[in-house]
Design a protein around this motif. Sequence first.
Motif, PDB file in Angstrom:
ATOM      1  N   ASP A   6     -11.159   0.373   1.507  1.00  0.00           N
ATOM      2  CA  ASP A   6     -11.093  -0.558   0.475  1.00  0.00           C
ATOM      3  C   ASP A   6     -11.160  -0.454  -1.423  1.00  0.00           C
ATOM      4  O   ASP A   6     -13.001  -0.316  -1.756  1.00  0.00           O
ATOM      5  N   SER A   7     -10.943  -1.390  -1.952  1.00  0.00           N
ATOM      6  CA  SER A   7     -11.214  -2.325  -3.247  1.00  0.00           C
ATOM      7  C   SER A   7     -11.425  -3.419  -3.481  1.00  0.00           C
ATOM      8  O   SER A   7     -11.067  -4.280  -2.844  1.00  0.00           O
ATOM      9  N   SER A   8     -12.233  -3.439  -4.672  1.00  0.00           N
ATOM     10  CA  SER A   8     -12.446  -5.087  -4.584  1.00  0.00           C
ATOM     11  C   SER A   8     -12.547  -5.007  -6.524  1.00  0.00           C
ATOM     12  O   SER A   8     -13.364  -4.298  -6.923  1.00  0.00           O
ATOM     13  N   HIS A   9     -11.922  -5.913  -6.679  1.00  0.00           N
ATOM     14  CA  HIS A   9     -12.221  -6.389  -8.258  1.00  0.00           C
ATOM     15  C   HIS A   9     -13.194  -7.570  -9.201  1.00  0.00           C
ATOM     16  O   HIS A   9     -13.157  -8.487  -9.454  1.00  0.00           O
ATOM     17  N   THR A  10     -13.925  -7.680  -7.605  1.00  0.00           N
ATOM     18  CA  THR A  10     -14.427  -9.325  -7.897  1.00  0.00           C
ATOM     19  C   THR A  10     -16.205  -8.564  -8.465  1.00  0.00           C
ATOM     20  O   THR A  10     -16.763  -8.106  -8.070  1.00  0.00           O
ATOM     21  N   THR A  11     -16.800  -9.386  -9.114  1.00  0.00           N
ATOM     22  CA  THR A  11     -17.805  -8.938 -10.034  1.00  0.00           C
ATOM     23  C   THR A  11     -18.751 -10.165 -10.362  1.00  0.00           C
ATOM     24  O   THR A  11     -18.202 -10.345 -11.853  1.00  0.00           O
ATOM     25  N   PRO A 261     -27.051  -2.247   8.219  1.00  0.00           N
ATOM     26  CA  PRO A 261     -26.318  -3.522   8.365  1.00  0.00           C
ATOM     27  C   PRO A 261     -24.816  -3.747   7.230  1.00  0.00           C
ATOM     28  O   PRO A 261     -24.688  -2.918   6.309  1.00  0.00           O
ATOM     29  N   LEU A 262     -23.871  -4.230   8.017  1.00  0.00           N
ATOM     30  CA  LEU A 262     -22.654  -4.688   7.581  1.00  0.00           C
ATOM     31  C   LEU A 262     -22.218  -2.171   7.449  1.00  0.00           C
ATOM     32  O   LEU A 262     -21.605  -2.146   6.280  1.00  0.00           O
ATOM     33  N   VAL A 263     -22.452  -1.875   8.436  1.00  0.00           N
ATOM     34  CA  VAL A 263     -21.759  -0.595   8.481  1.00  0.00           C
ATOM     35  C   VAL A 263     -20.356  -0.231   9.681  1.00  0.00           C
ATOM     36  O   VAL A 263     -19.266  -0.155   8.616  1.00  0.00           O
ATOM     37  N   LEU A 264     -20.191  -1.475  10.357  1.00  0.00           N
ATOM     38  CA  LEU A 264     -19.210  -0.904  11.381  1.00  0.00           C
ATOM     39  C   LEU A 264     -18.018  -1.549  10.361  1.00  0.00           C
ATOM     40  O   LEU A 264     -17.038  -1.226  10.789  1.00  0.00           O
ATOM     41  N   GLN A 265     -18.204  -3.040  10.639  1.00  0.00           N
ATOM     42  CA  GLN A 265     -17.460  -3.969   9.972  1.00  0.00           C
ATOM     43  C   GLN A 265     -16.370  -3.680   8.858  1.00  0.00           C
ATOM     44  O   GLN A 265     -15.278  -3.646   8.921  1.00  0.00           O
ATOM     45  N   PRO A 266     -17.239  -2.578   7.655  1.00  0.00           N
ATOM     46  CA  PRO A 266     -16.275  -2.350   6.832  1.00  0.00           C
ATOM     47  C   PRO A 266     -15.295  -1.613   6.987  1.00  0.00           C
ATOM     48  O   PRO A 266     -13.625  -1.476   6.460  1.00  0.00           O
ATOM     49  N   LEU A 267     -15.879  -0.869   7.439  1.00  0.00           N
ATOM     50  CA  LEU A 267     -14.594   0.097   8.599  1.00  0.00           C
ATOM     51  C   LEU A 267     -13.158  -0.014   9.344  1.00  0.00           C
ATOM     52  O   LEU A 267     -12.340   0.107   9.252  1.00  0.00           O
ATOM     53  N   ILE A 268     -13.477  -1.679  10.246  1.00  0.00           N
ATOM     54  CA  ILE A 268     -12.922  -1.920  10.763  1.00  0.00           C
ATOM     55  C   ILE A 268     -12.097  -2.416   9.701  1.00  0.00           C
ATOM     56  O   ILE A 268     -10.848  -3.037   9.052  1.00  0.00           O
ATOM     57  N   GLU A 269     -12.602  -3.306   8.004  1.00  0.00           N
ATOM     58  CA  GLU A 269     -11.841  -4.261   7.526  1.00  0.00           C
ATOM     59  C   GLU A 269     -10.964  -3.413   6.783  1.00  0.00           C
ATOM     60  O   GLU A 269      -9.677  -3.377   6.324  1.00  0.00           O
ATOM     61  N   ASN A 270     -11.365  -1.712   6.350  1.00  0.00           N
ATOM     62  CA  ASN A 270     -10.258  -1.249   6.320  1.00  0.00           C
ATOM     63  C   ASN A 270      -9.343  -0.627   7.263  1.00  0.00           C
ATOM     64  O   ASN A 270      -8.291  -0.586   6.153  1.00  0.00           O
ATOM     65  N   ALA A 271      -9.375  -0.245   7.815  1.00  0.00           N
ATOM     66  CA  ALA A 271      -8.246  -0.293   9.475  1.00  0.00           C
ATOM     67  C   ALA A 271      -7.399  -1.198   9.753  1.00  0.00           C
ATOM     68  O   ALA A 271      -5.199  -1.408   9.498  1.00  0.00           O
ATOM     69  N   VAL A 272      -7.623  -2.217   9.135  1.00  0.00           N
ATOM     70  CA  VAL A 272      -6.565  -3.748   8.798  1.00  0.00           C
ATOM     71  C   VAL A 272      -6.012  -3.115   7.215  1.00  0.00           C
ATOM     72  O   VAL A 272      -4.239  -3.789   7.757  1.00  0.00           O
ATOM     73  N   ARG A 273      -6.665  -3.712   6.147  1.00  0.00           N
ATOM     74  CA  ARG A 273      -6.095  -3.675   5.525  1.00  0.00           C
ATOM     75  C   ARG A 273      -5.053  -2.477   4.626  1.00  0.00           C
ATOM     76  O   ARG A 273      -4.181  -2.314   4.435  1.00  0.00           O
ATOM     77  N   HIS A 274      -5.126  -0.895   5.265  1.00  0.00           N
ATOM     78  CA  HIS A 274      -4.814   0.454   5.112  1.00  0.00           C
ATOM     79  C   HIS A 274      -3.516   0.500   6.728  1.00  0.00           C
ATOM     80  O   HIS A 274      -3.020   1.590   5.708  1.00  0.00           O
ATOM     81  N   GLY A 275      -4.229   0.067   7.623  1.00  0.00           N
ATOM     82  CA  GLY A 275      -3.660   0.625   8.438  1.00  0.00           C
ATOM     83  C   GLY A 275      -2.309  -0.879   9.157  1.00  0.00           C
ATOM     84  O   GLY A 275      -1.407   0.096   9.922  1.00  0.00           O
ATOM     85  N   VAL A 276      -2.678  -1.725   9.316  1.00  0.00           N
ATOM     86  CA  VAL A 276      -2.218  -2.617   9.558  1.00  0.00           C
ATOM     87  C   VAL A 276      -1.219  -3.749   8.852  1.00  0.00           C
ATOM     88  O   VAL A 276      -0.125  -4.480   9.034  1.00  0.00           O
ATOM     89  N   GLU A 277      -2.064  -3.664   7.703  1.00  0.00           N
ATOM     90  CA  GLU A 277      -1.327  -5.002   7.029  1.00  0.00           C
ATOM     91  C   GLU A 277       0.193  -4.135   6.100  1.00  0.00           C
ATOM     92  O   GLU A 277       0.896  -5.708   5.637  1.00  0.00           O
ATOM     93  N   PRO A 278       0.084  -3.042   5.756  1.00  0.00           N
ATOM     94  CA  PRO A 278       1.491  -2.959   5.327  1.00  0.00           C
ATOM     95  C   PRO A 278       2.290  -2.709   5.438  1.00  0.00           C
ATOM     96  O   PRO A 278       3.635  -2.472   5.294  1.00  0.00           O
ATOM     97  N   SER A 299     -17.007   5.903  16.056  1.00  0.00           N
ATOM     98  CA  SER A 299     -15.221   6.226  15.255  1.00  0.00           C
ATOM     99  C   SER A 299     -14.537   5.059  15.508  1.00  0.00           C
ATOM    100  O   SER A 299     -14.600   3.707  16.230  1.00  0.00           O
ATOM    101  N   VAL A 300     -13.773   4.791  14.194  1.00  0.00           N
ATOM    102  CA  VAL A 300     -12.587   3.219  14.182  1.00  0.00           C
ATOM    103  C   VAL A 300     -12.059   4.734  13.464  1.00  0.00           C
ATOM    104  O   VAL A 300     -11.408   5.527  12.974  1.00  0.00           O
ATOM    105  N   THR A 301     -10.367   4.143  14.749  1.00  0.00           N
ATOM    106  CA  THR A 301      -8.912   5.298  14.433  1.00  0.00           C
ATOM    107  C   THR A 301      -7.700   4.234  14.436  1.00  0.00           C
ATOM    108  O   THR A 301      -8.142   3.163  14.824  1.00  0.00           O
ATOM    109  N   ASN A 302      -7.232   4.126  13.492  1.00  0.00           N
ATOM    110  CA  ASN A 302      -5.865   3.123  12.306  1.00  0.00           C
ATOM    111  C   ASN A 302      -4.668   4.253  12.677  1.00  0.00           C
ATOM    112  O   ASN A 302      -4.975   4.929  12.389  1.00  0.00           O
TER     113      ASN A 302
END
Length: 353
Positions: A6-11, A261-278, A299-302
């Motif tokens: 995933d990417s973000s432009h929030t800084t 902390p925050l290792v598994l959730q970002p992987l799942i979030e990527n799966a949602v953003r790139h595997g489900v949302e589009p 493992s997280v597979t999508n």
Amino acid sequence: MSTPSDSSHTTLFDDLKLAAQLPGAPSAAGALPGCSSGMVLRALWLVHAVLGSGLLFVSRGLTHWVSLLSQAATVAVPATLGWLVTVCAARPLMARLPGWGQAVGVSAIGGVAALLAWVPMNRLGLSGDLDTTWLAPFMTGGLLAWLLLLSERWRYRARLPAATAARLADLQTRIRPHFLFNTLNTAIALVQVDPRRAEEVLEDLAELFRAALGAMDEATTLKDEVALSRRYLDIEQLRFGSRLRLTWDLDPQADDARLPPLVLQPLIENAVRHGVEPSDRGGQIEIRTRRRRDRVLISVTNTVPLDAARRPGHGIGLASVRERLRLMHDLDCDFRSGLIEDGRWRVSLGVPV
């Protein structure tokens, strides 16, 4: 897992200040040589480098030098491993000592290990014509042990900016305005029809942001990471409905594995953003954990939409997870991502128990 991360432009300036305090960064305590495979490899490399250099003075050629080094290694390797095991066993005690006390203790153990190794080396004739007293191997072993301790402290201090950068990158991926706005809109819509569910959504959101803003400890467990990921998926399930299909395949014996902390959730979030949302049809996400002897595999597979190649990410999330795993587990961790045989995307990682 998802296609590139995933990417973000929030800084935000406040995010920069938070990054220095985020969990996962090394503490200020002095570093002692550990029991990881990375430390073992570094110690063996240094000992063999010094040993090989010293044997150049007594060898009669390349073949003779290789022969001497192979003989010396049969003694040097057990001595080095013995030093590491002893230091590792005494680590809790030496951690209470000041820096100079740690240096003296580690060096003394190294000197004794080198002296014990020198006796069989001397009997094998590896010292050549050199008339060496016991003091030389003792001092050499002590010096090597001190150099290893010094190198570990240098590595430990060098991790500070690296850990901060990794945590900052992760924080930037976590603060996504669209996710926040979508969640708040969902909660607003539920207030009238299901107030209790709206309250649960806001509680899940608060927990996610508490973790994202660094309110967690320096290390967490796989069980806690799964619980946090379930909160995230509960929110996304309301948004995507039947388009988001989940499969959990969890091994209870893997729950105690230590993770940043925050290792598994970002992987799942990527799966949602790139595997489900589009995809108009949605997608399938499978989260699996397994314990294999002294290692835990995650493992997280999508599924991947047909037009996934047109929606590349920037790799920030995956790079952050990989870096923080390396900082915690050194060479003992594995991290892989890519397409698998059936065309799905998988991110897999392995950590020691």
